[in-house]
Design a protein around this motif. Sequence first.
Motif, PDB file in Angstrom:
ATOM      1  N   HIS A 109       0.831  -1.206   0.000  1.00  0.00           N
ATOM      2  CA  HIS A 109       0.000   0.000   0.000  1.00  0.00           C
ATOM      3  C   HIS A 109       0.866   1.257   0.000  1.00  0.00           C
ATOM      4  O   HIS A 109       0.588   2.219  -0.735  1.00  0.00           O
ATOM      5  N   GLN A 110       1.920   1.262   0.819  1.00  0.00           N
ATOM      6  CA  GLN A 110       2.798   2.426   0.885  1.00  0.00           C
ATOM      7  C   GLN A 110       3.473   2.682  -0.461  1.00  0.00           C
ATOM      8  O   GLN A 110       3.529   3.819  -0.942  1.00  0.00           O
ATOM      9  N   ARG A 111       4.001   1.612  -1.070  1.00  0.00           N
ATOM     10  CA  ARG A 111       4.659   1.783  -2.370  1.00  0.00           C
ATOM     11  C   ARG A 111       3.665   2.270  -3.419  1.00  0.00           C
ATOM     12  O   ARG A 111       3.976   3.179  -4.208  1.00  0.00           O
ATOM     13  N   TRP A 112       2.489   1.644  -3.443  1.00  0.00           N
ATOM     14  CA  TRP A 112       1.477   2.049  -4.429  1.00  0.00           C
ATOM     15  C   TRP A 112       1.121   3.523  -4.254  1.00  0.00           C
ATOM     16  O   TRP A 112       1.075   4.285  -5.232  1.00  0.00           O
ATOM     17  N   SER A 113       0.872   3.930  -3.019  1.00  0.00           N
ATOM     18  CA  SER A 113       0.488   5.316  -2.754  1.00  0.00           C
ATOM     19  C   SER A 113       1.602   6.281  -3.139  1.00  0.00           C
ATOM     20  O   SER A 113       1.355   7.349  -3.719  1.00  0.00           O
ATOM     21  N   GLY A 114       2.854   5.909  -2.808  1.00  0.00           N
ATOM     22  CA  GLY A 114       3.975   6.766  -3.175  1.00  0.00           C
ATOM     23  C   GLY A 114       4.134   6.904  -4.671  1.00  0.00           C
ATOM     24  O   GLY A 114       4.414   8.002  -5.184  1.00  0.00           O
ATOM     25  N   GLU A 115       3.945   5.810  -5.388  1.00  0.00           N
ATOM     26  CA  GLU A 115       4.054   5.847  -6.849  1.00  0.00           C
ATOM     27  C   GLU A 115       2.955   6.712  -7.463  1.00  0.00           C
ATOM     28  O   GLU A 115       3.203   7.453  -8.427  1.00  0.00           O
ATOM     29  N   GLN A 116       1.749   6.615  -6.911  1.00  0.00           N
ATOM     30  CA  GLN A 116       0.662   7.432  -7.439  1.00  0.00           C
ATOM     31  C   GLN A 116       0.897   8.912  -7.171  1.00  0.00           C
ATOM     32  O   GLN A 116       0.687   9.754  -8.037  1.00  0.00           O
ATOM     33  N   ALA A 117       1.334   9.234  -5.949  1.00  0.00           N
ATOM     34  CA  ALA A 117       1.598  10.635  -5.620  1.00  0.00           C
ATOM     35  C   ALA A 117       2.707  11.194  -6.496  1.00  0.00           C
ATOM     36  O   ALA A 117       2.614  12.324  -7.011  1.00  0.00           O
TER      37      ALA A 117
END
Length: 324
Positions: A305-313
């Motif tokens: 979740h953290q990686r996904w959110s960081g990539e989206q941001a």
Amino acid sequence: MPPTSPPYPGSAGRPDWSALPARLRGALADRLGAPVVAARTAPAGFTRGFAAVLTTADGGRAFVKAATAGQPQLVTWYAREAAILDRLPPGLPVPRLRWTLDEADWYALCLDAVDGRPPRLPWVPAELSAALTGYADLAAALAGPPAGLVALDLPHLADLAREDILWWGEVHAGREPLPALPARVRHRLPELVALESRLPGYAAAAAGLIHGDLRPDNVLIDADGRAWFCDWTWLCRGPAWFDLVTLLLGGYADGLDADAIFTGHPVAAGAPPDALDVTLAALAGYFLTTAAAAPATASAQLPAHQRWSGEQALGWLARRQGWT
């Protein structure tokens, strides 16, 4: 390519009702007023605490969270949420706190069960509209903090940013390793540092309160299409447009015109012109840098979740900045 939907469903690693100590189950049933005949474990979330909708023999329903003394951080979080829920203004689209319980080295809180489900992703227009409208009303109600909440000495987003959210400066100084970045942004560290560094100053100017963790999986859409807002552990002082960014981040990858939604939402009125970029930079650094340091209380899905959110941001920011 990153997935186009965040890893929310099935993200939690929670104990089932049957795994709770018999003494705790009995105490909960006593407080509920009837034996528990069914328990539907909450599939989303990123902690390992118990969370389920309990149905009793008399037809009653309640949502119960619980953590053992062996999870002291979770106990603290749940107790904080209970204190916050008990002091929120009445009439908000927030599940009502009924009671708390200490039993068999467990701490539990009981809330009204909302007959709803998380919004579908990609966002369905009607559900997105409900969430945006509901949050506008919620933010307006929290713009002037009630005295009961002020008495809790809630943290300020400005301080949280300095202490825990801003990571690009640490990376640029060599005190933290560089996370994996797309080629188009590897040489953008100075810009990322400059952007994120403005967040504390922007946040310090805000007098109201914000949810602090407004992800789509902390929203429920009820049978009437109304949005309810859950999981209030991270209430803090700060600008409501910060919450709006974290809410929209969950749908950005699905083609959502998030720029226009942000700009047109009431909570963005009066925000600094670069507030969205500043927030995206800070969130990208926080999520990408902390993805490898999930606490023991978290589910195994938190790093994804953290990686996904960081990539989206970071992707959203790169598009806005024209980084190619």
